[in-house]
Write an enzyme that holds these catalytic residues in place. Structure first.
Site, PDB file in Angstrom:
ATOM      1  N   LYS A 161     -36.554 -20.044 -14.749  1.00 54.45           N
ATOM      2  CA  LYS A 161     -35.274 -19.957 -15.436  1.00 54.45           C
ATOM      3  C   LYS A 161     -35.488 -19.600 -16.903  1.00 54.45           C
ATOM      4  O   LYS A 161     -36.285 -20.245 -17.602  1.00 54.45           O
ATOM      5  CB  LYS A 161     -34.531 -21.291 -15.329  1.00 54.45           C
ATOM      6  CG  LYS A 161     -34.130 -21.671 -13.913  1.00 54.45           C
ATOM      7  CD  LYS A 161     -33.030 -20.772 -13.386  1.00 54.45           C
ATOM      8  CE  LYS A 161     -32.495 -21.262 -12.053  1.00 54.45           C
ATOM      9  NZ  LYS A 161     -31.383 -20.422 -11.559  1.00 54.45           N
ATOM     10  N   ASP A 189     -35.046 -15.621 -13.708  1.00 51.73           N
ATOM     11  CA  ASP A 189     -33.596 -15.733 -13.521  1.00 51.73           C
ATOM     12  C   ASP A 189     -32.962 -16.077 -14.861  1.00 51.73           C
ATOM     13  O   ASP A 189     -33.078 -17.202 -15.344  1.00 51.73           O
ATOM     14  CB  ASP A 189     -33.283 -16.818 -12.487  1.00 51.73           C
ATOM     15  CG  ASP A 189     -31.797 -16.882 -12.164  1.00 51.73           C
ATOM     16  OD1 ASP A 189     -31.028 -16.064 -12.708  1.00 51.73           O
ATOM     17  OD2 ASP A 189     -31.399 -17.746 -11.354  1.00 51.73           O
ATOM     18  N   GLU A 217     -33.448 -11.693 -11.956  1.00 52.72           N
ATOM     19  CA  GLU A 217     -32.075 -11.933 -11.513  1.00 52.72           C
ATOM     20  C   GLU A 217     -31.096 -11.946 -12.679  1.00 52.72           C
ATOM     21  O   GLU A 217     -31.388 -12.515 -13.730  1.00 52.72           O
ATOM     22  CB  GLU A 217     -31.971 -13.295 -10.813  1.00 52.72           C
ATOM     23  CG  GLU A 217     -32.538 -13.362  -9.421  1.00 52.72           C
ATOM     24  CD  GLU A 217     -32.240 -14.712  -8.804  1.00 52.72           C
ATOM     25  OE1 GLU A 217     -31.039 -15.076  -8.697  1.00 52.72           O
ATOM     26  OE2 GLU A 217     -33.198 -15.422  -8.447  1.00 52.72           O
ATOM     27  N   ASP A 242     -26.907 -11.569  -8.887  1.00 55.56           N
ATOM     28  CA  ASP A 242     -26.617 -12.886  -8.334  1.00 55.56           C
ATOM     29  C   ASP A 242     -25.157 -13.214  -8.601  1.00 55.56           C
ATOM     30  O   ASP A 242     -24.296 -13.030  -7.743  1.00 55.56           O
ATOM     31  CB  ASP A 242     -27.551 -13.939  -8.925  1.00 55.56           C
ATOM     32  CG  ASP A 242     -27.302 -15.335  -8.370  1.00 55.56           C
ATOM     33  OD1 ASP A 242     -26.395 -15.501  -7.519  1.00 55.56           O
ATOM     34  OD2 ASP A 242     -27.989 -16.279  -8.786  1.00 55.56           O
ATOM     35  N   LYS A 266     -25.769 -15.960  -1.539  1.00 56.02           N
ATOM     36  CA  LYS A 266     -25.657 -17.414  -1.458  1.00 56.02           C
ATOM     37  C   LYS A 266     -24.406 -17.756  -0.662  1.00 56.02           C
ATOM     38  O   LYS A 266     -23.324 -17.218  -0.936  1.00 56.02           O
ATOM     39  CB  LYS A 266     -25.585 -18.039  -2.854  1.00 56.02           C
ATOM     40  CG  LYS A 266     -26.867 -17.880  -3.659  1.00 56.02           C
ATOM     41  CD  LYS A 266     -26.726 -18.450  -5.061  1.00 56.02           C
ATOM     42  CE  LYS A 266     -28.022 -18.301  -5.851  1.00 56.02           C
ATOM     43  NZ  LYS A 266     -27.862 -18.746  -7.263  1.00 56.02           N
ATOM     44  N   ASP A 319     -35.259 -18.172  -1.477  1.00 56.03           N
ATOM     45  CA  ASP A 319     -35.185 -19.139  -2.582  1.00 56.03           C
ATOM     46  C   ASP A 319     -34.413 -20.346  -2.060  1.00 56.03           C
ATOM     47  O   ASP A 319     -33.199 -20.449  -2.224  1.00 56.03           O
ATOM     48  CB  ASP A 319     -34.489 -18.499  -3.790  1.00 56.03           C
ATOM     49  CG  ASP A 319     -34.259 -19.476  -4.926  1.00 56.03           C
ATOM     50  OD1 ASP A 319     -34.942 -20.527  -4.953  1.00 56.03           O
ATOM     51  OD2 ASP A 319     -33.394 -19.210  -5.783  1.00 56.03           O
TER      52      ASP A 319
END
Length: 353
Positions: A161, A189, A217, A242, A266, A319
């Protein structure tokens, strides 16, 4: 087989440690759990988590959608009209993707139990699954320490992250690169945390330093598709959407406009397994590979995502580490380092020890 009732329960699930991104810090999640009851006593289970900052879903709104329009759309329907049931969930109200995901998962679980099939068998395949491990955004030193632990725990792909205090992001990645070996891949990300020109400079600098980055991402804010394209066209590292991707329509726009290289699906964003399958198939037709991702969410919904990912041929990246952050032990999935074992019992099932 008639759907007789839909019941909703919620509970708090604490995390082992705070989950930090450019968008939020979470110390617990709320699990919204659905029980779909058939006339023969079969109960299909579903679950979801509210993520206000990404999907706009709150726990109150999810529960209202589930016990209101979604329940009304399903009660009295024969579940063997399975596609009709799935379509009713999607069309009975606007938005509410996470509530729809919980109902969609419950429908899949109930129908597979009725057929006495595990979900992956119903969907049609069971390829091996190997998840990455997330490194939350923090100081370079703390992130390097977390990276060392994750590699020792058996994870050769780290999802790092970044995006909070972008001026530190080069130092963060450099600190991690210095403590992991050359076989460890990094997925960055940014969670929308960079500006387009800033993203290009940062990524180009990381490329010059030969950081082992697999893809990045959502470098820019979700609605800035031109900014996303600006980045994609000016860097060598593949760029993945995303937060810009919620629906099949988004998929078409992102692909035909050449805004991205890859897509992160997702269930909480798109509304469940049925919609995820459509997204992955559209992407497959256009030669764009997909990853299955998860929010910080219950193990049961991640289990549903894992069955989908094991079955769809265009889901190439995984993930699915969210259950490893929870204090309670997952039962629908088993982890051996990065390897994930799915249940072979009917529905989403429980993995036997």
């Amino acid at each position: 087989m008639i759907i007789q009732d839909l019941q909703v329960n919620s509970r708090k699930l604490p995390l082992h440690m705070p989950f930090k991104t450019a968008l939020r810090i979470a110390t617990e999640i709320e699990s919204i759990e659905v029980s779909l009851i058939l006339e023969n006593g079969v109960i299909g289970k579903g679950a979801a988590a509210p993520t206000f900052v990404i999907t706009g879903d709150s726990s109150e709104g999810m529960e209202a959608a589930l016990i209101g329009p979604i329940k009304n759309a399903l009660i009295g329907l024969d579940i063997t009209l399975f596609q009709t049931a799935l379509q009713r969930v999607q069309s009975c109200c606007v938005g509410n993707p996470s509530a729809k995901a919980a109902a969609d998962i419950a429908l899949h679980d109930a129908y597979c139990k009725l057929l006495n099939l595990p979900l992956h068998a119903f969907l049609g395949d069971k390829k091996p699954l190997h998840t990455c491990m997330t490194i939350g955004v923090d100081t370079p030193e703390k992130m390097a320490s977390d990276a060392i632990k994750s590699v020792k725990d058996g994870f050769q792909i780290l999802k790092v992250k970044v995006g909070a205090n972008p001026e530190l992001d080069i130092d963060r990645i450099e600190a991690i690169q210095e403590v992991v070996d050359e076989t460890t891949k990094l997925r960055l990300d940014a969670n929308q945390g960079w500006k387009p020109k800033q993203a290009v400079w940062l990524i180009n600098e990381m490329e010059k330093r030969e950081f082992n980055i697999e893809f990045i991402e959502q470098p820019v804010v979700s609605y800035d598709l031109e900014g996303l394209k600006f980045v994609t066209e000016r860097v060598g590292v593949p760029i993945m959407a995303d937060e810009s991707l919620f629906s099949a329509k988004d998929t078409m726009k992102l692909i035909t406009g050449r805004y991205i290289d890859l897509l992160n699906i997702k269930l909480m964003k798109c509304g469940g397994i049925s919609q995820a399958w459509t997204i992955a198939s559209i992407a497959e037709t256009n030669g764009v590979e997909c990853m299955i991702g998860s929010m910080m969410e219950p193990a049961f919904s991640v289990g549903a995502a894992a069955h989908f990912a094991a079955a769809h041929p265009n889901v190439k990246y995984f993930d699915l580490d969210a259950p490893l952050w929870l204090s309670e032990e997952p039962d629908v999935l088993k982890y051996n380092g990065a390897d994930i074992q799915l249940s072979d019992s009917p529905g989403i099932g429980v993995v036997e020890n």
